[in-house]
Write a protein that holds these residues in place. Structure first.
Motif, mmCIF file in Angstrom:
data_model
loop_
_atom_site.group_PDB
_atom_site.id
_atom_site.type_symbol
_atom_site.label_atom_id
_atom_site.label_comp_id
_atom_site.label_asym_id
_atom_site.label_seq_id
_atom_site.Cartn_x
_atom_site.Cartn_y
_atom_site.Cartn_z
ATOM 1 N N PHE A 46 49.026 36.750 43.764
ATOM 2 C CA PHE A 46 50.337 36.971 44.398
ATOM 3 C C PHE A 46 50.286 38.162 45.349
ATOM 4 O O PHE A 46 50.814 38.095 46.469
ATOM 5 N N ILE A 47 49.681 39.267 44.915
ATOM 6 C CA ILE A 47 49.575 40.445 45.782
ATOM 7 C C ILE A 47 48.792 40.110 47.043
ATOM 8 O O ILE A 47 49.160 40.527 48.152
ATOM 9 N N TRP A 48 47.716 39.334 46.867
ATOM 10 C CA TRP A 48 46.939 38.950 48.052
ATOM 11 C C TRP A 48 47.808 38.167 49.032
ATOM 12 O O TRP A 48 47.805 38.436 50.231
ATOM 13 N N GLY A 49 48.557 37.204 48.513
ATOM 14 C CA GLY A 49 49.379 36.381 49.397
ATOM 15 C C GLY A 49 50.515 37.147 50.036
ATOM 16 O O GLY A 49 50.768 37.020 51.241
ATOM 17 N N ALA A 50 51.209 37.972 49.250
ATOM 18 C CA ALA A 50 52.423 38.629 49.737
ATOM 19 C C ALA A 50 52.146 39.824 50.619
ATOM 20 O O ALA A 50 52.988 40.186 51.458
ATOM 21 N N SER A 51 50.977 40.453 50.480
ATOM 22 C CA SER A 51 50.731 41.686 51.223
ATOM 23 C C SER A 51 49.423 41.652 52.007
ATOM 24 O O SER A 51 49.418 41.793 53.230
ATOM 25 N N VAL A 52 48.299 41.443 51.285
ATOM 26 C CA VAL A 52 46.999 41.564 51.947
ATOM 27 C C VAL A 52 46.817 40.487 53.013
ATOM 28 O O VAL A 52 46.390 40.777 54.140
ATOM 29 N N GLU A 80 46.078 25.197 30.375
ATOM 30 C CA GLU A 80 45.040 26.223 30.251
ATOM 31 C C GLU A 80 45.455 27.417 31.103
ATOM 32 O O GLU A 80 44.992 27.587 32.228
ATOM 33 N N PRO A 81 46.339 28.278 30.588
ATOM 34 C CA PRO A 81 46.896 29.359 31.408
ATOM 35 C C PRO A 81 45.823 30.306 31.937
ATOM 36 O O PRO A 81 44.915 30.707 31.204
ATOM 37 N N GLU A 82 45.955 30.638 33.209
ATOM 38 C CA GLU A 82 45.054 31.625 33.801
ATOM 39 C C GLU A 82 45.508 33.028 33.399
ATOM 40 O O GLU A 82 46.692 33.248 33.135
ATOM 41 N N PRO A 83 44.585 33.979 33.351
ATOM 42 C CA PRO A 83 44.981 35.356 33.005
ATOM 43 C C PRO A 83 46.039 35.875 33.972
ATOM 44 O O PRO A 83 45.949 35.689 35.179
ATOM 45 N N ARG A 84 47.027 36.536 33.423
ATOM 46 C CA ARG A 84 48.133 37.021 34.255
ATOM 47 C C ARG A 84 47.649 38.022 35.299
ATOM 48 O O ARG A 84 48.210 38.113 36.390
ATOM 49 N N ARG A 85 46.626 38.789 34.947
ATOM 50 C CA ARG A 85 46.133 39.783 35.900
ATOM 51 C C ARG A 85 45.568 39.109 37.144
ATOM 52 O O ARG A 85 45.694 39.645 38.255
ATOM 53 N N LEU A 86 44.957 37.923 36.974
ATOM 54 C CA LEU A 86 44.415 37.214 38.134
ATOM 55 C C LEU A 86 45.529 36.550 38.942
ATOM 56 O O LEU A 86 45.453 36.459 40.168
ATOM 57 N N LEU A 87 46.562 36.079 38.257
ATOM 58 C CA LEU A 87 47.718 35.544 38.984
ATOM 59 C C LEU A 87 48.418 36.665 39.753
ATOM 60 O O LEU A 87 48.917 36.446 40.866
ATOM 61 N N ALA A 97 36.359 40.595 37.119
ATOM 62 C CA ALA A 97 37.778 40.273 37.232
ATOM 63 C C ALA A 97 38.627 41.533 37.239
ATOM 64 O O ALA A 97 39.582 41.653 38.017
ATOM 65 N N VAL A 98 38.288 42.500 36.370
ATOM 66 C CA VAL A 98 39.045 43.751 36.324
ATOM 67 C C VAL A 98 38.911 44.502 37.644
ATOM 68 O O VAL A 98 39.891 45.006 38.196
ATOM 69 N N GLY A 99 37.681 44.564 38.172
ATOM 70 C CA GLY A 99 37.474 45.221 39.458
ATOM 71 C C GLY A 99 38.207 44.524 40.584
ATOM 72 O O GLY A 99 38.743 45.175 41.498
ATOM 73 N N LEU A 100 38.246 43.192 40.525
ATOM 74 C CA LEU A 100 38.937 42.418 41.552
ATOM 75 C C LEU A 100 40.426 42.741 41.562
ATOM 76 O O LEU A 100 41.029 42.954 42.622
ATOM 77 N N VAL A 101 41.025 42.785 40.380
ATOM 78 C CA VAL A 101 42.453 43.079 40.289
ATOM 79 C C VAL A 101 42.731 44.498 40.781
ATOM 80 O O VAL A 101 43.695 44.736 41.531
ATOM 81 N N ALA A 102 41.886 45.445 40.365
ATOM 82 C CA ALA A 102 42.080 46.827 40.811
ATOM 83 C C ALA A 102 41.979 46.928 42.330
ATOM 84 O O ALA A 102 42.806 47.595 42.982
ATOM 85 N N ALA A 103 40.981 46.269 42.905
ATOM 86 C CA ALA A 103 40.828 46.281 44.364
ATOM 87 C C ALA A 103 42.019 45.601 45.035
ATOM 88 O O ALA A 103 42.493 46.048 46.094
#
Length: 420
Positions: A136-142, A125-132, A69-75
């Protein structure tokens, strides 16, 4: 139905309540009791009388971050930054600086509506903010840059074979296919690299809405900005475009991509990553069809909107409500099983696993200065319930049981911090 009792060696009756909802159904052969609390009898119920001293937040209460998950967010952050070098010039060329600024500000309003819906759906059951943030970054940019890169090739490959004129093909075929594929790639990455946080239909909807909200945000900047840059009456044009996209259809993209997330989430609930990946392809079909149907509305737009799109929106709301009800029932049943094993009292299950109980618990805890500890306990108990569901679903049982032991230790510390 029966289940194996490891202490007696016999099979004991499996309560029908072990499958409290259609969303949490488990095979009989997978059922196993919750691990027994070896610490013994619980010394007090929640809520007790609070002493005046405050207790610090217990160590280890936060969610553990997996390397994937950490690597995914960084990427995602890196890809999002790189994508801006393609997306920003495209927006500025089409809108101009003034149009871009006005479009950016105006786009915040429909984005706020989508993100508010995400927060409401995700409260249990809140999802981790880093994954949200990744979504969002994926949708708005990538996903925007992926769309821009793929569209020319798709047009060359499929356009002539479609038999449609270029404009009709671009609107009703190219945009739905390419955009939904680009957005949903983010969901596929979440399933592959943050599997423990994408394990049910509600998770799929939450992540899909966040991705789609980001995509619509950037797309709205383009449409609103162009209304300023290309019109002789920019105020009127902007008002018309904003009413269409910001008022009548702020959730359009969310519903399209939400169907993919929903289907992937149901597959993920089965505990099989391969099945969830296959559901990516299946889920794209209704998303693309819904998207194409929306883009195909022409002269009879208002009638089609009222007779088709509004019922689709209402159906989406109904599905989300049913998912939340099923999720709540599932949480309550799994915590009851932990209560039977000595981790909670029966009264505490109602406190931790019902909406009214949670509100009451938070009011009580905040009155004594322990709101953060109680909030952490509520989240930890919910995560624990869903970890148990993953254990009972079958695959990767041992890995989930190890996670369960860590979570039980956290819950015990959090509970002690709240009641002492």
């Amino acid at each position: 139905m029966t289940s194996h009792n490891p202490r007696s060696g016999r099979r004991a009756p499996l309560s029908e309540q072990a499958n409290p909802s259609w969303m949490g159904h488990i095979p009989e052969e997978n059922y196993r009791p919750a691990p027994v609390n070896s610490a013994g009898r619980l010394r007090a119920d929640l809520p007790p009388a609070l002493p005046p001293a405050l207790s610090p937040a217990p160590p280890g209460a936060g969610s553990r971050r997996s390397a994937g998950a950490v690597g995914l967010v960084a990427a995602g952050v890196v890809l999002g930054f790189v994508s801006l070098f393609l997306v920003l010039p495209f927006l500025l060329v089409n809108t101009g600086v003034t149009g871009f600024v006005v479009g950016f500000v105006a786009s915040l309003l429909p984005l706020g509506a989508v993100l508010f819906a995400v927060r409401v759906i995700d409260r249990w059951e809140p999802e981790p903010r880093r994954l949200l943030l990744f979504a969002f970054i994926w949708g708005a940019s990538v996903s925007i840059s992926v769309t821009m890169l793929i569209q020319p090739f798709f047009s060359l490959a499929a356009g002539p074979a479609s038999g449609l004129d270029a404009q009709t093909f671009a609107v009703t075929v190219q945009a739905p296919v390419v955009e939904e594929f680009a957005k949903s790639l983010g969901l596929l990455l979440l399933v592959l690299f943050a599997r423990k946080h994408f394990d049910g239909p509600v998770d799929g909807v939450v992540f899909a809405f966040t991705v789609a909200g980001g995509f619509a945000f950037t797309e709205n900047i383009l449409y609103f900005g162009r209304a300023i840059a290309e019109s002789s009456d920019p105020g009127t044009e902007l008002a018309m475009v904003f009413f269409l996209r910001g008022v009548m259809s702020p959730f359009a993209h969310a519903i399209f991509t939400g169907t993919t997330g929903l289907i992937m989430g149901f597959a993920a609930r089965r505990g099989n990553t391969g099945l969830a990946v296959a559901a990516f392809g299946v889920g794209l079909v209704p998303a693309m069809l819904l998207h194409s149907g929306w883009n195909s509305m022409g002269r009879n737009f208002l009638a089609q909107y009222v007779l088709v799109q509004v019922p689709i929106f209402l159906l989406a709301v109904l599905v989300i409500v049913l998912l939340r009800v099923a999720e709540n029932r599932l949480t309550r049943q799994r915590l009851r099983e932990y209560a039977a094993a000595g981790w909670f009292t029966a009264a505490e299950v109602d406190l931790l696993a019902t909406g009214a109980g949670r509100r009451s618990a938070l009011r009580w805890a905040r009155s004594g200065g322990r709101g953060p500890q109680m909030k952490a306990l509520l989240h930890a108990a919910t995560r624990l319930a869903f970890t148990r569901q993953r254990i009972l679903s079958g695959p990767d049982v041992r890995a989930h049981q190890i996670d369960e032991q860590h979570q039980l230790a956290d819950v015990a510390v959090l509970r002690a911090a709240v009641i002492r």
